[in-house]
Design a protein around this motif. Structure first.
Motif, mmCIF file in Angstrom:
data_model
loop_
_atom_site.group_PDB
_atom_site.id
_atom_site.type_symbol
_atom_site.label_atom_id
_atom_site.label_comp_id
_atom_site.label_asym_id
_atom_site.label_seq_id
_atom_site.Cartn_x
_atom_site.Cartn_y
_atom_site.Cartn_z
ATOM 1 N N PHE A 1 34.929 58.001 117.589
ATOM 2 C CA PHE A 1 36.284 58.503 117.380
ATOM 3 C C PHE A 1 36.684 58.357 115.907
ATOM 4 C CE2 PHE A 1 35.810 57.208 121.747
ATOM 5 C CZ PHE A 1 36.359 58.270 122.455
ATOM 6 N N PRO A 2 36.014 59.077 115.000
ATOM 7 C CA PRO A 2 36.333 58.952 113.578
ATOM 8 C C PRO A 2 37.729 59.472 113.272
ATOM 9 C CG PRO A 2 34.860 60.805 113.955
ATOM 10 C CD PRO A 2 34.949 60.063 115.254
ATOM 11 N N ALA A 3 38.414 58.784 112.356
ATOM 12 C CA ALA A 3 39.781 59.162 111.997
ATOM 13 C C ALA A 3 39.811 60.291 110.976
ATOM 14 C CB ALA A 3 40.531 57.952 111.453
ATOM 15 N N THR A 4 38.729 60.469 110.226
ATOM 16 C CA THR A 4 38.679 61.490 109.179
ATOM 17 C C THR A 4 37.318 62.169 109.180
ATOM 18 O OG1 THR A 4 37.831 59.961 107.509
ATOM 19 C CG2 THR A 4 40.239 60.124 107.742
ATOM 20 N N ARG A 5 37.232 63.287 108.475
ATOM 21 C CA ARG A 5 35.929 63.960 108.334
ATOM 22 C C ARG A 5 34.958 63.086 107.555
ATOM 23 N NH1 ARG A 5 37.702 68.625 105.165
ATOM 24 N NH2 ARG A 5 39.652 67.459 105.124
ATOM 25 N N ALA A 6 35.460 62.323 106.604
ATOM 26 C CA ALA A 6 34.586 61.424 105.853
ATOM 27 C C ALA A 6 33.932 60.414 106.790
ATOM 28 C CB ALA A 6 35.377 60.708 104.763
ATOM 29 N N ALA A 7 34.715 59.899 107.743
ATOM 30 C CA ALA A 7 34.155 58.950 108.709
ATOM 31 C C ALA A 7 33.163 59.637 109.640
ATOM 32 C CB ALA A 7 35.280 58.306 109.514
ATOM 33 N N LEU A 8 33.440 60.881 109.999
ATOM 34 C CA LEU A 8 32.511 61.639 110.840
ATOM 35 C C LEU A 8 31.182 61.849 110.120
ATOM 36 C CD1 LEU A 8 31.824 63.422 113.315
ATOM 37 C CD2 LEU A 8 32.947 65.319 112.137
ATOM 38 N N LYS A 9 31.247 62.190 108.845
ATOM 39 C CA LYS A 9 30.033 62.432 108.076
ATOM 40 C C LYS A 9 29.174 61.180 107.944
ATOM 41 C CE LYS A 9 32.363 65.912 105.216
ATOM 42 N NZ LYS A 9 32.824 66.229 103.849
ATOM 43 N N ALA A 10 29.819 60.020 107.998
ATOM 44 C CA ALA A 10 29.107 58.757 107.788
ATOM 45 C C ALA A 10 28.433 58.235 109.054
ATOM 46 C CB ALA A 10 30.067 57.709 107.240
ATOM 47 N N ILE A 11 28.686 58.831 110.206
ATOM 48 C CA ILE A 11 28.107 58.352 111.469
ATOM 49 C C ILE A 11 26.590 58.497 111.443
ATOM 50 C CG2 ILE A 11 27.939 58.834 113.942
ATOM 51 C CD1 ILE A 11 30.881 59.550 113.914
ATOM 52 N N ASN A 12 25.917 57.489 111.964
ATOM 53 C CA ASN A 12 24.452 57.510 112.066
ATOM 54 C C ASN A 12 24.066 58.457 113.199
ATOM 55 O OD1 ASN A 12 21.721 57.086 112.353
ATOM 56 N ND2 ASN A 12 21.857 54.861 112.427
ATOM 57 N N THR A 13 23.531 59.610 112.863
ATOM 58 C CA THR A 13 23.208 60.616 113.880
ATOM 59 C C THR A 13 21.963 60.266 114.675
ATOM 60 O OG1 THR A 13 21.970 61.914 112.235
ATOM 61 C CG2 THR A 13 24.310 62.439 112.528
ATOM 62 N N ALA A 14 21.261 59.217 114.261
ATOM 63 C CA ALA A 14 20.100 58.774 115.033
ATOM 64 C C ALA A 14 20.521 58.031 116.292
ATOM 65 C CB ALA A 14 19.206 57.891 114.174
ATOM 66 N N THR A 15 21.728 57.444 116.265
ATOM 67 C CA THR A 15 22.190 56.658 117.410
ATOM 68 C C THR A 15 23.407 57.266 118.101
ATOM 69 O OG1 THR A 15 23.541 55.304 115.916
ATOM 70 C CG2 THR A 15 21.320 54.503 116.437
#
Length: 641
Positions: free
Chosen positions: A211-225
């Protein structure tokens, strides 16, 4: 009988634990002391170990004895003699009658392995009171009493103590239960809260959705997990899913990150965060792309939304506006079969009613100082040779005085600067356009309204640049099967509130015939210097013809090139020269590719530029249940027409 210890020291609710009554404690202590006195006065025996007691059998049957101080905690207790004096054995009957034991944590152990001592042996039926010497730095925590086995400290609910749950100087009470020391008091609430938050974070990290608060936080999510995330950024909310594949072209086409978002650690050729939903069919909101309805009519300020709305229109078939007033600094452009929609419909704002502005949540585009950069390529002029300019019979009336002569004549609009000189054609007039629609484009429920220079919507005759905000409210250019529905397009548009034109230069493909045929207007309010206009390319009458030339009367808005192609009486002719005959004030097309006389071309026939012949025109335009009128302003007199 006195109150039981279990009742005197009852826990009570965790939010409001009971405080023991001192009078009851004194009464209970007196009772215990009486029992002990009675016990000792009647020959009661006390031994320091079970072994010492068992070595002494010279007592009558049913004699009572206590064992206090045996290193084995279970050996301590109340015993009864079985058998005659000198024979038999001792049988344990109960724990020692101590319901309350004070333990001393002198800090001999560690913060997670407490060593405590008591003056009275510990038993499972006694409540142990202990002051903690050091704050625990880990979990679980153990306590050993009098050098005995380590007991795991458990909370009242049976869980391990949280880190920091036992603080230095804290008083705890508990009972021994098997291999555990079970607290009846609570651990530190701050530690409990921290543990709860840690559990929450662990739980959230364990589930697939973030549940990222911003697009910057979304971009930082580890897509491997994690491969799913709900974006909470205001206006851009929505579910995104990580998709693998080459998204480089789609990400490049979505620079405002409304649909496709690049992950920080992954190349665009390997994957992207993709907004979920039926947006590809049903459309989506301009707010996803950063549109903000924050126009302030008190000073004209606000976010310029044209880039955001255009970015949405480039990717979505239908773009919805959430509602409010959207300032724009350039044209909103609807490509083929694109729609701009406010689902609750538009309403007219009465002139001077500022409260209406503040209370109304309709979706309104507010063009502010738009650049004049558009041109109409078709030769569309004021038709001065064929009645396009007529004297106004009411020119002397007082209501026309403020126009500074602009209303002296009725004129058809002209999209040149009327600056032709001899054979040199007139230049194209640059236009500012609020919304531009092409084939199949539609605007539904969205308003377009000009403002004063200071930002508000109230007309003032003293303004000199009211009309500078925008020349055309909506331009339908080759808008075949386009539509305006439930829209309000109003106020000081310098040329027209709504204009439909055909223009071959902007045709979709070589085999597509530009047209504005079957354009539909329904339930609209349309007002401007010219409320509504439909124009096609001009035709001119042939004034003279020879085997090698064709002549037409000169006019100041002509758009004929020095060389080119013309169409006359059903045939096309290229010409190699265009000259001006000052004596007859005619344009002369020379060096024709064929003999026009032989083809039957005659004086009075129509001539049109070849690039304008392919348009199908604007037949079949339909207007229903709408209000259309001309509404002018003194500041419009600066624009020639």
């Amino acid at each position: 009988m006195v109150e039981l210890a279990a009742n005197i020291w009852a826990d009570g609710p965790s939010s409001d634990p009971y405080e023991p009554d001192k009078a009851q404690i004194r009464e209970w202590g007196t009772w215990i002391e009486g029992i002990i006195t009675a016990f000792t006065s009647n020959g009661g025996l006390v031994y320091s170990s079970k072994a010492a007691m068992e070595a002494d059998l010279a007592h009558a049957e049913k004699t009572m004895a206590w064992v206090i101080g045996d290193p084995v905690a279970a050996n301590n207790g109340v015993y009864g003699k079985v058998g005659a004096s000198g024979t038999g054995s001792w049988t344990r009957r109960s724990d020692l009658p101590f319901s309350f034991i004070v333990a001393n944590d002198a800090g001999a152990g560690t913060p997670v392995a407490i060593q405590a001592t008591t003056a009275i042996p510990i038993s499972g039926s006694a409540l142990v009171w202990m002051e903690v010497a050091e704050t625990n730095t880990g979990s679980p925590v153990t306590v050993a009493f009098n050098g005995g086995a380590a007991l795991t400290i458990k909370t009242n609910s049976g869980n391990d103590v949280a880190v920091g749950g036992l603080t230095a100087g804290m008083i705890v009470m508990g009972i021994v239960s098997g291999s555990t020391f079970r607290l009846v008091s609570d651990q530190a609430s701050s530690a409990v809260l921290a543990a709860c938050e840690a559990a929450r974070d662990a739980a959230m990290s364990a589930v697939p959705n973030q549940f990222p608060a911003t697009r910057a936080a979304l971009k930082a999510i580890n897509t491997a997990t994690h491969t799913a995330a709900y974006l909470r950024e205001a206006g851009r909310e929505g579910q995104f899913v990580w998709r693998t594949g080459d998204f480089s072209a789609l990400i490049a086409a979505d620079p405002r990150e409304g649909i496709y978002i690049k992950a920080d650690a992954v190349a665009t050729t390997a994957g992207a965060w993709v907004r979920q939903g039926l947006w590809a069919v049903q459309g989506g909101y301009a707010e996803w792309f950063g549109a903000v309805a924050d126009y302030d009519e008190t000073d004209g300020s606000g976010t310029d939304n044209d880039d955001a709305i255009n970015a949405a229109l480039a990717l979505l078939p239908r773009v919805f506006l959430a509602g409010g007033y959207y300032r724009t600094a350039d044209t909103v452009e609807l490509g083929p079969y694109r729609s701009l929609v406010y689902q609750f419909g538009a309403q007219s704002m009465p002139v001077g009613d500022t409260d209406y502005f503040r209370l109304n949540t309709r979706a309104c585009i507010v063009p502010r100082n738009l650049p004049r950069r558009h041109v109409i390529n078709s030769m569309i002029t004021q038709c001065e040779l064929s009645g396009g300019v007529l004297a106004n019979p009411s020119a002397a009336e007082s209501y026309t005085a403020s126009s500074a002569g602009r209303l002296a004549n009725y004129r058809i609009m002209d999209f040149t600067n009327q600056d032709a000189s001899g054979a040199t054609r007139a230049t194209q007039r640059l236009l500012s356009i609020a919304v531009k629609g092409s084939r199949g484009a539609s605007v539904e429920g969205v308003s377009i309204r000009t403002t004063r220079a200071n930002g508000n919507f109230v007309s003032d005759a003293a303004d000199t640049d009211f009309g500078n905000q925008c020349d055309i409210g909506f331009l339908g250019e080759n808008a075949f099967f386009g539509s305006l529905k439930k829209s309000v397009i109003t106020w000081a548009f310098r040329d027209a509130a709504v204009l439909l034109v055909t223009d071959d230069v902007t045709g979709d493909a070589p085999d597509y015939h530009p047209q504005t045929d079957r354009f539909f207007i329904s339930e609209c309010l349309i007002e401007g210097h010219c409320g509504f206009a439909v124009r096609g390319p001009d035709r001119v009458r042939i004034s003279a013809v020879t085997t090698t030339t064709i002549r037409v009367k000169w006019f100041k808005s002509h758009r004929f090139a020095q060389t080119g192609s013309i169409y006359a009486d059903g045939s096309s002719y290229t010409y190699s020269s265009l000259t001006y005959d000052a004596g007859t004030q005619e344009l002369v097309f020379g060096g024709l590719s064929a003999d026009p006389v032989a083809a039957g071309v005659a004086v009075g026939d129509e001539l049109i530029r070849t690039e304008d012949t392919r348009t199908f025109g604007s037949g079949g335009v339909s207007v229903n249940n709408s209000f259309i009128r001309s509404i002018s302003h003194p500041s419009l007199n600066a624009r020639p027409c």
